[in-house]
Every structure is written in structure tokens, then in C-alpha cells.
Scaffold this motif. Structure first.
Motif, PDB file in Angstrom:
ATOM      1  N   ALA A  12       0.844  -1.201   0.000  1.00 46.73           N
ATOM      2  CA  ALA A  12       0.000   0.000   0.000  1.00 46.73           C
ATOM      3  C   ALA A  12       0.873   1.242   0.000  1.00 46.73           C
ATOM      4  CB  ALA A  12      -0.916   0.001   1.217  1.00 46.73           C
ATOM      5  N   ALA A  55     -11.205   5.561   4.288  1.00 44.19           N
ATOM      6  CA  ALA A  55     -12.326   5.306   3.379  1.00 44.19           C
ATOM      7  C   ALA A  55     -12.380   6.366   2.288  1.00 44.19           C
ATOM      8  CB  ALA A  55     -13.640   5.269   4.165  1.00 44.19           C
ATOM      9  N   TYR A  57      -9.846   8.040   1.165  1.00 43.70           N
ATOM     10  CA  TYR A  57      -8.724   7.741   0.267  1.00 43.70           C
ATOM     11  C   TYR A  57      -9.132   6.693  -0.756  1.00 43.70           C
ATOM     12  CZ  TYR A  57      -4.432   5.434  -1.266  1.00 43.70           C
ATOM     13  OH  TYR A  57      -3.446   4.860  -2.035  1.00 43.70           O
ATOM     14  N   HIS A  58      -9.801   5.643  -0.294  1.00 47.56           N
ATOM     15  CA  HIS A  58     -10.222   4.587  -1.223  1.00 47.56           C
ATOM     16  C   HIS A  58     -11.224   5.119  -2.242  1.00 47.56           C
ATOM     17  CE1 HIS A  58     -11.533   0.725  -2.782  1.00 47.56           C
ATOM     18  NE2 HIS A  58     -12.791   1.106  -2.543  1.00 47.56           N
ATOM     19  N   THR A  61      -9.259   7.136  -4.836  1.00 46.84           N
ATOM     20  CA  THR A  61      -8.185   6.506  -5.602  1.00 46.84           C
ATOM     21  C   THR A  61      -8.487   5.096  -6.089  1.00 46.84           C
ATOM     22  OG1 THR A  61      -7.099   5.525  -3.665  1.00 46.84           O
ATOM     23  CG2 THR A  61      -6.514   7.815  -4.225  1.00 46.84           C
ATOM     24  N   GLY A  62      -9.427   4.432  -5.420  1.00 47.87           N
ATOM     25  CA  GLY A  62      -9.688   3.036  -5.737  1.00 47.87           C
ATOM     26  C   GLY A  62      -8.674   2.084  -5.140  1.00 47.87           C
ATOM     27  N   LYS A  63      -7.698   2.620  -4.387  1.00 48.93           N
ATOM     28  CA  LYS A  63      -6.654   1.795  -3.788  1.00 48.93           C
ATOM     29  C   LYS A  63      -7.027   1.370  -2.365  1.00 48.93           C
ATOM     30  CE  LYS A  63      -2.964   4.219  -6.299  1.00 48.93           C
ATOM     31  NZ  LYS A  63      -1.697   5.006  -6.127  1.00 48.93           N
ATOM     32  N   VAL A  64      -6.306   0.378  -1.856  1.00 52.24           N
ATOM     33  CA  VAL A  64      -6.549  -0.145  -0.512  1.00 52.24           C
ATOM     34  C   VAL A  64      -5.621   0.549   0.484  1.00 52.24           C
ATOM     35  CG1 VAL A  64      -6.485  -2.175   0.979  1.00 52.24           C
ATOM     36  CG2 VAL A  64      -7.296  -2.382  -1.384  1.00 52.24           C
ATOM     37  N   PRO A  65      -6.171   1.237   1.472  1.00 55.56           N
ATOM     38  CA  PRO A  65      -5.345   1.921   2.480  1.00 55.56           C
ATOM     39  C   PRO A  65      -5.038   1.010   3.662  1.00 55.56           C
ATOM     40  CG  PRO A  65      -7.637   2.471   2.815  1.00 55.56           C
ATOM     41  CD  PRO A  65      -7.604   1.530   1.643  1.00 55.56           C
ATOM     42  N   ILE A  92     -16.022  -1.222   1.454  1.00 53.70           N
ATOM     43  CA  ILE A  92     -14.751  -0.501   1.319  1.00 53.70           C
ATOM     44  C   ILE A  92     -13.632  -1.354   1.913  1.00 53.70           C
ATOM     45  CG2 ILE A  92     -13.447   1.544   2.009  1.00 53.70           C
ATOM     46  CD1 ILE A  92     -16.089   3.093   1.970  1.00 53.70           C
ATOM     47  N   MET A  94      -9.995  -2.505   3.368  1.00 51.60           N
ATOM     48  CA  MET A  94      -9.003  -1.815   4.203  1.00 51.60           C
ATOM     49  C   MET A  94      -8.149  -2.858   4.920  1.00 51.60           C
ATOM     50  SD  MET A  94     -10.039   1.381   6.642  1.00 51.60           S
ATOM     51  CE  MET A  94     -10.941   2.083   5.255  1.00 51.60           C
ATOM     52  N   ASP A 158     -12.661  -6.359   4.812  1.00 47.66           N
ATOM     53  CA  ASP A 158     -11.487  -5.831   5.507  1.00 47.66           C
ATOM     54  C   ASP A 158     -10.696  -6.957   6.152  1.00 47.66           C
ATOM     55  OD1 ASP A 158     -12.388  -3.074   5.048  1.00 47.66           O
ATOM     56  OD2 ASP A 158     -13.972  -3.615   6.455  1.00 47.66           O
TER      57      ASP A 158
END
Length: 373
Positions: A12, A55, A57-58, A61-65, A92, A94, A158
């Protein structure tokens, strides 16, 4: 396990959390690598705060924080995990990294015992699949766990890595400091001088330990003090409850900047009720010093303005012993809610001890003292 390897395996590029001594290697790595960087690393006010931030951020960006925290913070994430992240709601994904304080069979402080017992169970109840990393866990085992986790995350669920004591290592040294003059122990001794036999509610961490040792060194009773050894961020609310129900007793709250930030709304409730017998002191060293020294945002905000906006009729800041002495005596002499911010350095004695009485003994002695006429 080297923390650099864990970060590489997770893959990440955004981390947010609340510092934990069990995760000191990770915290130091993030500070050394990114510092405080809105695109890669943010230290939040509390664990629910950083979960919601992650959340966002996701969503953007579509990325996993990744969210890191001590296991005591699991209570703060229950609401956003259950009503925001859950795959029955917004799905979401994570990754949580959870420091396992109070692991069964490992000696720890009383506030961590029950939390340690239910750490993995709480994750299970929230639908968060977990993998435990200990000193003997191999890189290959973590890689295999993360490979499985990627399938889970792809379903909008998650996952969590639960970190045992001493499981992560980081060789780089990170030093945290500020330019403030007074030490926290000096400040607490000055508060004890002025408060006399008034009750004190002190915040979690080294502040309560230093208050306990101050009483011991002076041969004073510990009955005057309620040591909020857990429940970070709630000492001011405890003090409010005492002050409202003991209107003839002046009540002092010794708070910290990280604790005050964690549940800042408490100040609004205190200001709205405005008990005339409460003195709220925030010792501000701009750091989560008890768990390693990582910074808080209290260095870039105006706590005095916040207190006044919340309804505190008196609020001032002290940066040296002369200013603090004047502020403490003025607060004790008036019959109105008072707020004092005290600028504090980072650091404590290496030989700082811990309370030798149990939490239950502390409660019973404090209640008996409050009941005295």
C-alpha cells in the motif's frame, strides 16, 4: 520481522493511524520515510477518524489503504467498520495493523488485560479476517497471508494483521523533540503544589504515572487522584461528571494534547455545562509521547481559541514556570470554569515507575475521598 518487509508485502502507499508502542517500528518507519504527508501518511485524532479518512482515500483513488492502531482503538472503529466499510453497506476494503497489548499469557498493564483477551474476537465479530504476526513468523507466511487477503479485499471486505510484542523491528533511529522548556513531571509537580487536597483526574499514559510517583515521593495519599490508566481521551469527561456531582469540590483535570484531540467534542460539552469548580489543564508536548513520541496536530492549532469557542470563560497558555504558577493560582482563586494549556517538552525519566495500587483500589480510595465531608 523487519517492518520494511511487511510494508513491501502489503504493497500500500497510504497509511493512517494512531501511534502505538507495540507498533513503534512501523511508526518510526513511516515517520522516517514519509513524515506527515497527506498523500502517504497521516496521524489521525482517533481510530474511527483514521478509518473514515482511509475510506475517503479509497473512494478517491480506488486503492486499498492501511490503518494502524493499538488494540484499545478497536472500540473506536466499530461504528465506521459496521456501518460504512462493511460489504453489506459500501464494501470498502481496508488493511488494519493492530498492536496486541495485553495478549493472554503476556504480562501487561491492567487496562490492557480484557482488551487483550477480546482483540481477535472483536475483529471476528466485525467480520475482519485476521492473521497474527509474532517473533517467529516468517516472511513467507506473511506473504501467503497477504496473498489470501488480496482475494478478501477484492470482495470489499477488511482484513487485519495483529502484531504481537516484539514482532516488528526497524533499525533506523528516530528522535522526537520540541523546543519547550518545562518537563511534564515538573508541570505535574507544580499542579500538585497548587491543587492541595483537591481531587485530580489525570489522563492515560505517563502523566498518571508521574502523578502517582509525585505523591509517593512526597509521602502523600493517592486518594486525591483518579488515574485514567485506559480509556484515552475521556479523562476530561470523567472530571466533568465528578465536578457536576460534587459542586462544592474544586476538581482538576490533567489532560494531554493527544488525549484531548482524540475526543475533542468533550470540550464542547464541558463548555456548555460550564461547571464553576472545574479546572481543565492540557499538557501540550505536541506528541504521542507515551507510545514513542510521534507528533500530534496540537502543534499547529490554537487550543486557547478552541476552549473559548467551546464556552470556557477563562483560557490561557503557559510556557514557563512563572506563567504556569500564575495561571494555576488564578484558576484556583476564581469560581469559574478554567482552561490552561501548558507547553511541554518531550521526554520522561528512564526509571519512571508505574502505579503500585490496583485500578480497583484507586477507584475505591478516590470514591471514599469524594465522600468525605
Amino acid at each position: 520481522m523487519k517492518v520494511e518487509k511487511l510494508v513491501e508485502i502489503i504493497g500500500a502507499d497510504f497509511y493512517t493511524g494512531v501511534p502505538d508502542s507495540q507498533l513503534k517500528a512501523l511508526c518510526n518507519y513511516l515517520m522516517k520515510t514519509y513524515g506527515i504527508d497527506p498523500h502517504h501518511h497521516v496521524i489521525a485524532a482517533n481510530e474511527g477518524n483514521c478509518t473514515a479518512l482511509a475510506a475517503g482515500y479509497h473512494l478517491a483513488t480506488g486503492k486499498v489503504p492501511v490503518v494502524y492502531m493499538q488494540n484499545s482503538g478497536e472500540g473506536n472503529i466499530i461504528n465506521p467498520v459496521a456501518s460504512l466499510l462493511n460489504d453489506k453497506v459500501y464494501a470498502i476494503p481496508m488493511v488494519f495493523i493492530v498492536g496486541w497489548r495485553g495478549e493472554p499469557g503476556i504480562h501487561d498493564e491492567p487496562q490492557h488485560i480484557y482488551q487483550g483477551e477480546v482483540t481477535v474476537r472483536l475483529l471476528d465479530d466485525m467480520g475482519i479476517e485476521s492473521f497474527i504476526i509474532g517473533k517467529d513468523t516468517t516472511d513467507e507466511e506473511v506473504e501467503a497471508a497477504m496473498a489470501h487477503f488480496r482475494d478478501v479485499l477484492a470482495q470489499g471486505k477488511d482484513v487485519a494483521f495483529v502484531i504481537r510484542k516484539g514482532a516488528l523491528s526497524y533499525e533506523e533511529k528516530v528522535v522526537y523533540r520540541n523546543d519547550n522548556e518545562m518537563t511534564r513531571e515538573q508541570i505535574i509537580q507544580m499542579i500538585a503544589d497548587v491543587s492541595g487536597e483537591d481531587p485530580i483526574v489525570s489522563t492515560t499514559g505517563k502523566a498518571s504515572r508521574e502523578l502517582f510517583e509525585t505523591r509517593t515521593a512526597r509521602g502523600q495519599s493517592h486518594k486525591y487522584d483518579f488515574l485514567t490508566v485506559g480509556s484515552m481521551g475521556h479523562s476530561s469527561s470523567i472530571a466533568l461528571g465528578v465536578a457536576l456531582n460534587k459542586p462544592d469540590r474544586r476538581v482538576w483535570c490533567v489532560d494531554g494534547d493527544g488525549a484531548a484531540l482524540m475526543h475533542l467534542g468533550a470540550m464542547a460539552v464541558i463548555g456548555a455545562n460550564a461547571p464553576k469548580n472545574l479546572i481543565h489543564i492540557v499538557i501540550n508536548n505536541t506528541a504521542h509521547e507515551t507510545v514513542g513520541g510521534m507528533p500530534t496536530v496540537a502543534g499547529s492549532m490554537d487550543l486557547i481559541a478552541i476552549a473559548k469557542a467551546c464556552g470556557y470563560p477563562h483560557a490561557e497558555s503557559a510556557a514557563n514556570p512563572e506563567e504556569l504558577t500564575a495561571a494555576l493560582n488564578a484558576a484556583k482563586g476564581r469560581e469559574e470554569l478554567s482552561f490552561i494549556e501548558v507547553k511541554c517538552s518531550i521526554g520522561a525519566r528512564d526509571d519512571l515507575g508505574r502505579p503500585t495500587t490496583t485500578a480497583l483500589e484507586n477507584k475505591e480510595n478516590f470514591m471514599a475521598f469524594l465522600g468525605e465531608e
